[in-house]
Motif scaffolding. Structure first.
Motif, PDB file in Angstrom:
ATOM      1  N   MET B   1     -15.007   4.207  -4.539  1.00  0.00           N
ATOM      2  CA  MET B   1     -14.049   3.916  -3.472  1.00  0.00           C
ATOM      3  C   MET B   1     -12.865   4.891  -3.562  1.00  0.00           C
ATOM      4  N   ARG B   6      -9.203   2.201  -0.577  1.00  0.00           N
ATOM      5  CA  ARG B   6      -8.462   1.201  -1.373  1.00  0.00           C
ATOM      6  C   ARG B   6      -7.235   0.706  -0.598  1.00  0.00           C
ATOM      7  N   LEU B   9      -8.315  -1.628   2.026  1.00  0.00           N
ATOM      8  CA  LEU B   9      -8.693  -2.906   1.419  1.00  0.00           C
ATOM      9  C   LEU B   9      -7.452  -3.783   1.185  1.00  0.00           C
ATOM     10  N   VAL B  10      -6.392  -3.145   0.682  1.00  0.00           N
ATOM     11  CA  VAL B  10      -5.140  -3.889   0.462  1.00  0.00           C
ATOM     12  C   VAL B  10      -4.559  -4.339   1.805  1.00  0.00           C
ATOM     13  N   ARG B  13      -6.476  -7.310   3.020  1.00  0.00           N
ATOM     14  CA  ARG B  13      -6.102  -8.493   2.221  1.00  0.00           C
ATOM     15  C   ARG B  13      -4.762  -9.057   2.697  1.00  0.00           C
ATOM     16  N   ILE B  86      -3.384  -6.163  -9.092  1.00  0.00           N
ATOM     17  CA  ILE B  86      -3.541  -4.854  -8.437  1.00  0.00           C
ATOM     18  C   ILE B  86      -2.914  -3.750  -9.273  1.00  0.00           C
ATOM     19  N   VAL B  88      -2.713  -3.373 -12.347  1.00  0.00           N
ATOM     20  CA  VAL B  88      -3.548  -2.981 -13.484  1.00  0.00           C
ATOM     21  C   VAL B  88      -4.574  -1.921 -13.081  1.00  0.00           C
ATOM     22  N   LEU B  89      -4.995  -1.941 -11.834  1.00  0.00           N
ATOM     23  CA  LEU B  89      -6.148  -1.130 -11.411  1.00  0.00           C
ATOM     24  C   LEU B  89      -5.788   0.344 -11.226  1.00  0.00           C
ATOM     25  N   ASP B  90      -6.753   1.223 -11.453  1.00  0.00           N
ATOM     26  CA  ASP B  90      -6.553   2.647 -11.197  1.00  0.00           C
ATOM     27  C   ASP B  90      -6.261   2.861  -9.714  1.00  0.00           C
ATOM     28  N   GLY B  91      -5.162   3.510  -9.434  1.00  0.00           N
ATOM     29  CA  GLY B  91      -4.794   3.751  -8.037  1.00  0.00           C
ATOM     30  C   GLY B  91      -4.248   2.519  -7.349  1.00  0.00           C
ATOM     31  N   GLY B  92      -4.004   1.462  -8.119  1.00  0.00           N
ATOM     32  CA  GLY B  92      -3.557   0.197  -7.532  1.00  0.00           C
ATOM     33  C   GLY B  92      -2.164   0.285  -6.938  1.00  0.00           C
ATOM     34  N   ARG B  93      -1.286   1.023  -7.610  1.00  0.00           N
ATOM     35  CA  ARG B  93       0.098   1.089  -7.138  1.00  0.00           C
ATOM     36  C   ARG B  93       0.188   1.829  -5.806  1.00  0.00           C
ATOM     37  N   ALA B  95      -2.259   2.254  -3.708  1.00  0.00           N
ATOM     38  CA  ALA B  95      -2.969   1.459  -2.688  1.00  0.00           C
ATOM     39  C   ALA B  95      -2.110   0.290  -2.220  1.00  0.00           C
TER      40      ALA B  95
END
Lengths: 203, 222
Positions: B1, B6, B9-10, B13, B86, B88-93, B95
């Motif tokens: 993804m 990403r 997706l956010v 949500r 979120i 924690v996830l790679d690219g979460g910030r 995204a």
């Protein structure tokens, strides 16, 4: 040659929050299997887990988590209100690139078959906890960080959690768990640590 | 993804949560609607119908509406620590930032549409260049949303963030506010060249602050 750990590790990590040192120069390499973390309230267990998760800034030291970001499940469910349990878990699994179609089956196994499509805020604390812990199975990350996972769980959920942990350990995943219920898990653990005033020692 | 997927997706949500509990949307809609109503009463029909006045008050209302929507959106993230899942996830910030900008812009566009329609009816405004007005509206929202989301992220752990977000963001947003107001006024009066000029400036603001936000957001959240 510099030692490059193949397992998740913290190297000489210090964390300072609100001008107060919470972790003091902690070095820890997690072996595959279950590692238990004990300590009194406020000793730094949660901060150590959050340091592994990358959720607290490190004042000093280095964090290494090979194999992708860990799965961290804290005291609270970490699920978005307004979404259902199924939507929350599907979102998180999809973000990681996991197969979201397993989410419904997994939630059924956790006893949430009738509740998975209700908004998360309408579930009881125990049901929210179940939904949160079901992520162990839907995301299947190499490193799992659990902060007091047994809180709010009834007997059925405890059995389910033990089964999920056993499966994860058989798969070769690493689990770091902060818990006061260490006696029940001592025999399964490969390492046990006590954290006291931000310093770590092996037991 | 990839990063784009990403972010979408956010955004999906966020919109799903807002659809089920439209607290921010309802608050923003009520606020902007009341402001338009109060404006028409306070200024009187003659003065309130002036394009400059009507545009300025409309965009000030949208600015506050954006603040309401963004702070409510992040309040929801902080309940039960949902945001940590979120981060924690790679690219979460990145995204999280980009997804929030997209979702909040969509919600804000609906609020702006309703408030705009109310303004047209209550103030009996005549629109000379409807297409230009819509373009100013879209680009104005895209220019405001990145700054508001960034300010909300910066104030995330502050208890008084409802007050802090406008204090942090509004001084930065003054040029965008001027561009939105002048552009909308030009579209109302039929000055196409001026309106298009302001759309270019708004597009530049949207691009610059969008990219700037993506660049500094990982450090800003920490």
């Amino acid at each position: 040659m510099r030692h490059v750990p193949e397992n998740a590790s913290l190297n000489d990590v210090t964390v300072v929050l609100d001008d107060r040192p919470i972790l003091r120069g902690i070095s820890l390499e997690l072996a595959r299997g279950l590692t238990l973390l004990r300590g009194t309230n406020g000793a730094g267990k949660t901060t150590l887990l959050r340091a592994f998760a990358g959720l607290v800034p490190l004042a000093r030291g280095r964090r290494s988590v090979p194999g992708g970001p860990p799965l961290y499940i804290g005291h609270r469910p970490m699920l978005l209100r307004g979404l259902t349990a199924r939507e929350n878990l599907s979102f998180l699994a999809a973000f990681r690139g996991a197969i979201a179609s397993d989410v419904a089956d997994t939630l059924r196994k956790w006893g949430l078959g009738d509740e998975m499509d209700r908004p998360i805020e309408r579930l009881s604390a125990g049901q929210r906890r179940r939904a949160s812990l079901a992520r162990i199975e839907t995301e299947q990350m190499p490193l799992i960080l659990l902060d007091e996972p047994f809180a709010d769980l009834d007997t059925d959920a405890l059995v389910r959690l033990r089964a999920a942990l056993n499966t994860a350990l058989v798969r070769g995943q690493s689990v770091l768990m902060a818990t006061h219920m260490h006696h029940e898990l001592d025999q399964d653990a490969v390492n046990r640590y006590v954290i006291d005033d931000g310093a770590l020692r092996e037991t | 993804m990839n990063a784009f997927e990403r972010a979408l997706l956010v955004a999906a949500r966020e919109l799903a949560a807002e659809r089920r509990h439209p607290d921010g949307f309802v608050a923003a809609l009520t606020f902007t609607g009341l402001l338009v109503l109060m404006e028409s009463l306070a200024f009187g029909p003659g003065q309130a119908r002036q394009p400059g006045v009507a545009s300025a008050l409309f965009w000030i209302a949208i600015l506050f509406a954006a603040t309401l929507i963004a702070t409510r959106s992040f309040d929801r993230e902080l309940e039960d620590d949902a945001i940590d899942a979120i981060l924690v996830l790679d690219g979460g910030r990145e995204a999280l930032y980009a997804g929030k900008v997209v979702a909040i812009a969509i919600v804000l566009a609906i609020v702006a549409l309703a408030a705009g329609a109310l303004s047209l009816v209550l103030l009996d405004l005549e629109v000379a260049l409807a297409g230009h007005l819509v373009l100013i509206g879209v680009l104005g929202i895209l220019a405001l949303a990145p700054v508001i989301v960034l300010a909300t992220l910066l104030a995330l752990r502050v208890r008084a963030r409802v007050a802090l977000v406008p204090i942090l963001s509004f001084p930065i947003l003054i040029p965008q506010l001027v561009a939105c107001t002048q552009g909308a006024a030009a579209a109302l009066t039929g000055d196409a060249a001026v309106a298009l000029g302001w759309t270019g400036i708004l597009a530049a603001f949207a691009l610059v602050y969008g990219v700037l936000g993506l660049t500094i957001v990982p450090a800003a959240i920490e």
